[in-house]
Motif scaffolding. Structure first.
Motif, short mmCIF file in Angstrom:
data_model
loop_
_atom_site.label_atom_id
_atom_site.label_comp_id
_atom_site.label_asym_id
_atom_site.label_seq_id
_atom_site.Cartn_x
_atom_site.Cartn_y
_atom_site.Cartn_z
N THR A 58 -9.26 25.37 18.72
CA THR A 58 -10.27 24.58 19.20
C THR A 58 -9.36 23.42 19.77
N TYR A 59 -8.00 23.32 19.20
CA TYR A 59 -7.17 22.42 19.75
C TYR A 59 -5.71 23.12 19.52
N CYS A 60 -5.26 22.67 20.87
CA CYS A 60 -3.65 23.11 20.77
C CYS A 60 -2.63 21.91 21.20
N ALA A 61 -1.76 21.75 20.62
CA ALA A 61 -0.81 20.83 20.76
C ALA A 61 -0.15 20.65 22.29
N PRO A 62 -0.33 19.84 23.10
CA PRO A 62 0.09 19.80 24.29
C PRO A 62 1.63 19.82 24.59
N ASN A 63 2.15 20.69 25.44
CA ASN A 63 3.65 20.47 25.84
C ASN A 63 4.33 20.73 24.41
N ASP A 64 3.87 21.46 23.32
CA ASP A 64 4.78 21.74 22.24
C ASP A 64 5.35 23.35 22.34
N SER A 65 6.51 23.55 22.21
CA SER A 65 6.97 24.78 22.32
C SER A 65 6.75 25.63 21.06
N LYS A 66 6.37 25.05 19.83
CA LYS A 66 6.03 25.52 18.48
C LYS A 66 4.54 25.77 18.45
N ARG A 67 3.65 25.66 19.58
CA ARG A 67 2.43 25.86 19.32
C ARG A 67 2.10 27.43 19.66
N THR A 140 -8.22 16.88 -3.78
CA THR A 140 -7.15 15.99 -3.15
C THR A 140 -7.89 15.47 -1.97
N LYS A 141 -9.06 16.28 -1.32
CA LYS A 141 -9.63 15.98 -0.11
C LYS A 141 -8.74 15.36 0.91
N PRO A 142 -8.24 16.33 1.49
CA PRO A 142 -7.12 16.05 2.69
C PRO A 142 -7.80 15.59 3.97
N VAL A 143 -9.11 16.17 4.25
CA VAL A 143 -9.79 15.98 5.68
C VAL A 143 -11.39 15.46 5.11
N LYS A 144 -11.84 14.81 6.22
CA LYS A 144 -13.13 14.63 6.32
C LYS A 144 -13.84 15.67 7.14
N LEU A 145 -14.98 16.45 6.60
CA LEU A 145 -15.60 17.34 7.37
C LEU A 145 -16.91 16.94 7.60
N GLU A 146 -17.63 16.76 8.90
CA GLU A 146 -18.72 16.39 9.02
C GLU A 146 -19.54 17.55 9.94
N THR A 197 -11.44 15.54 10.34
CA THR A 197 -10.67 14.48 10.57
C THR A 197 -9.57 14.60 9.58
N LEU A 198 -8.24 14.57 9.76
CA LEU A 198 -7.40 14.39 8.87
C LEU A 198 -7.03 13.19 8.06
N LYS A 199 -6.68 13.05 6.90
CA LYS A 199 -6.58 11.84 6.14
C LYS A 199 -5.05 11.60 6.00
N GLU A 200 -4.55 10.30 5.78
CA GLU A 200 -3.35 9.94 5.73
C GLU A 200 -2.70 10.53 4.37
N ASN A 201 -3.39 11.30 3.28
CA ASN A 201 -2.58 11.67 2.10
C ASN A 201 -1.78 13.22 2.51
N ASP A 213 -2.10 9.59 15.82
CA ASP A 213 -2.89 10.10 16.95
C ASP A 213 -3.28 11.68 16.66
N GLN A 214 -2.85 12.15 15.78
CA GLN A 214 -2.99 13.59 15.41
C GLN A 214 -4.10 13.84 14.45
N LEU A 215 -4.61 12.70 13.89
CA LEU A 215 -5.36 12.89 12.75
C LEU A 215 -6.89 13.57 13.14
N GLY A 216 -7.29 13.40 14.49
CA GLY A 216 -8.46 13.95 14.98
C GLY A 216 -9.47 12.67 15.23
N PRO A 217 -10.62 13.01 15.58
CA PRO A 217 -11.24 14.19 14.86
C PRO A 217 -11.02 15.41 15.97
N TYR A 218 -11.34 16.61 15.30
CA TYR A 218 -11.13 17.97 16.04
C TYR A 218 -12.61 18.57 15.96
N ALA A 219 -13.22 18.64 17.26
CA ALA A 219 -14.57 19.28 17.44
C ALA A 219 -14.64 20.57 17.54
#
Length: 587
Positions: A58-67, A140-146, A197-201, A213-219
């Motif tokens: 649902t998301y791919c990093a733009p212009n990143d050769s490692k994707r 540890t709750k590394p993300v927020k899921l909604e 949405t990713l969290k800072e931990n 700028d990569q924490l999201g949210p990813y829909a």
């Protein structure tokens, strides 16, 4: 045909793997990028309702050769994750698997493993540790899921999951990654939007955080109700009896369908269906096989050598358990529409076969591939020697495509049936089958025997309600006379040995749903059991039924055959009250 259960929560890891996860970054080439902050290469969502294998970006990093781009799967196929043109973004996933969706967030380097806690699996018998661990991120709750609520607005969704340090852009599954799994995906309605949405931990082994700028949210979106399998397949050649009796089988992508929403109760007269057979077969009917599987049948018998189209109507509406509606789009060949051609009218076989020894309840059947005209077989076209008592001829109660030669057959007797050369048989639409050469079937009826018990020995019987009575059925291979067994020849006792009162014995119906108890004396029964019913609701506990040695039971013949119980037939069973199942409360 059937979908496997959702894969188990968490990731099993051995102690040695746990130790390796704590080591420094490996020195060999892993195709990872350990320098700099941990960057998100792709966010994938499980949307493979049929095989539970594929995950779609649902998301791919733009212009990143490692994707990730083209990736091989364990079934030796490949899947395109991100577009080969690195400037092309991923389209939002709109078909997340309703009953088992999860999210995989793929990074370009290893994370600090403290994002996951490892808990040892205990032996269920001893309670001792097994040396094997599963990962959890519940604390540890590394993300927020909604997800979108049925009442509107976004609500937080409880989840667990694990950290997978293995993998890279060409492995399956992709990695390193965090896997986020909702605790109850079924609480989210179909067609609803979700986001993570990713969290800072979330940090790498150097303590660097994911860029802001990569924490999201990813829909992404939960799929609408969708057919994922249909039988027969598009283009198949089928017997007319298959459409009439076996029907069209469809599996949908969710266990959460409301069966009432796909019943034929639409329109002004309440008899229009969400599906159709064309040419028309007098409308149709539907019925649930499970919460995700349904059968669809026509009201009228199909014709042979005819092309039929079954499809779900564009614009038809179905509803999930949460009351959320899906409107069917244009039919898709092989999933929501099939075209089949019925075979010419023909003989399909007979049972029993020559030389068989079968139950007296196994009535001789001549099987055809379409619905029969029951009056088309005349008395002069066949013989059955000797003729069974209470003899009659009819078509199968279930599929209407079998001639059944009914009656009370005598145990130990040999029977000979002859279908004369030149005999003609018609289907429901007047197509004629002609028997070219004389057909002879010789078989023997087996001695009377108990075929099964319900419950079986050591079964658990869960009552429908706490006040329900309990039945014990002793099934025979012959139509028995329920009045011929004496009350002193059987008993039911509880765990203390006290006799438990049960009602008088009755027969069991050919169709238990009819509620008519009978082991018919008229020779029409194809199922017979002696039913013993408790006079009151049994309390939970262990009980023992005994058909006593020496008990005698007669069949329904004019000169009865007597069955004698050689030794005690004991059935020990446990009665349990029903377990309350709380209703699903959609978010």
């Amino acid at each position: 045909m059937f979908v496997d259960p959702i894969r188990a929560r968490g990731l099993l890891v051995a102690t040695a793997v746990f130790a390796a996860g704590a080591c420094d970054d490996p020195t060999q080439n892993t195709d990872l990028r350990p320098d700099g902050p941990p960057e998100v290469l792709a966010v994938l969502v499980m949307n493979d309702a049929a095989a539970h294998l594929r995950e779609t970006a649902t998301y791919c990093a733009p212009n990143d050769s490692k994707r990730p781009t083209l990736v091989g799967l364990p079934d030796f196929t490949t899947t395109q994750i991100c577009d080969p043109d690195m400037a092309e973004p991923a389209s939002m996933v709109t078909d997340a698997y309703p009953d088992g969706w999860y999210i995989r967030v793929m990074f370009d380097e290893l994370l600090d493993p403290d994002i996951e806690e490892l808990e040892e699996i205990e032996d269920p018998d001893t309670g001792e540790g097994t040396g094997t661990y599963y990962g959890t991120i519940a604390n540890t709750k590394p993300v927020k899921l909604e997800c979108e609520s049925v009442n509107g607005g976004m609500v937080e969704v409880e989840y667990d999951g694990y950290y997978s340090p293995s993998g890279n852009q060409i492995t399956w599954p992709l990695g390193p990654s965090l896997v986020i799994k909702p605790n109850h995906p079924e609480l989210i309605a179909t067609n609803k939007m979700c986001r993570v949405t990713l969290k800072e931990n979330i940090v790498d082994k150097s303590g660097e955080q994911v860029p802001a700028d990569q924490l999201g949210p990813y829909a992404f979106q939960i799929a609408p109700i969708t057919p994922i399998f249909i039988d027969p397949e598009d283009g198949a050649e089928v017997d007319g009896i298959q459409l009439w009796y076996d029907n069209v089988y469809v599996q949908f992508n969710t266990e959460g369908m409301d069966p009432a929403s796909i019943a034929c109760d639409d329109g002004t007269n309440g008899d229009e269906c969400e599906f159709s057979f064309s040419p028309d077969l007098g409308g149709g009917y539907s019925y649930p096989i499970s919460h995700s599987e349904f059968g669809f049948g026509p009201n009228d018998a199909p014709m042979t050598e005819t092309e039929y189209v079954f499809e779900f109507k564009e614009g038809a509406k179905v509803v999930d358990r949460c009351g959320v509606e899906t409107t069917f789009g244009a039919p898709v060949a092989g999933l929501s529409r099939i075209t089949v051609t019925t075979n010419p009218f023909d003989f399909n076989g007979n049972a029993p076969s020559n030389g068989d020894t079968v139950s007296a309840l196994r009535k001789l059947s001549l099987q055809f591939n379409n619905v029969l005209n029951p009056a088309s077989l005349e008395d002069t076209e066949y013989t059955l020697v000797p003729e069974p008592e209470q003899f009659s001829i009819g078509t199968s109660t279930f599929n209407d495509g079998d001639f059944l030669f009914l009656g009370n057959y005598r145990p130990g007797q040999q029977y000979t049936f002859t279908l004369n050369a030149g005999a003609t048989i018609e289907d429901a639409h007047g197509k004629v089958y002609t028997q070219e050469a004389e057909k002879k079937i010789i078989w023997t009826v087996a001695p009377i025997a108990i075929s099964s018990t319900d419950p079986a020995d050591e079964d658990i019987v869960t009552k429908a309600t706490t006040m329900s009575t309990t039945q014990i059925t002793i099934n025979f291979n012959q139509a028995m006379n329920p009045a011929s067994i004496a009350p002193t020849e059987w008993e039911v006792v509880d765990s203390t040995g006290a006799v438990v009162p049960f009602d008088a014995v009755v027969g069991v119906s050919d169709d238990p749903a009819s509620g008519v108890p009978t082991c018919a004396a008229d020779g029409t029964s194809t199922l017979c059991g002696l039913v013993f019913t408790s006079t009151a609701a049994l309390t939970p506990g262990t009980y023992k039924f005994t058909l006593k040695a020496g008990a005698t039971i007669e069949d329904q013949l004019a000169a009865p055959t007597v069955y004698t119980q050689a030794s005690d037939r004991v059935v020990t069973f446990t009665v349990a009250n029903p377990t309350a199942v709380p209703p699903v409360q959609c978010l």
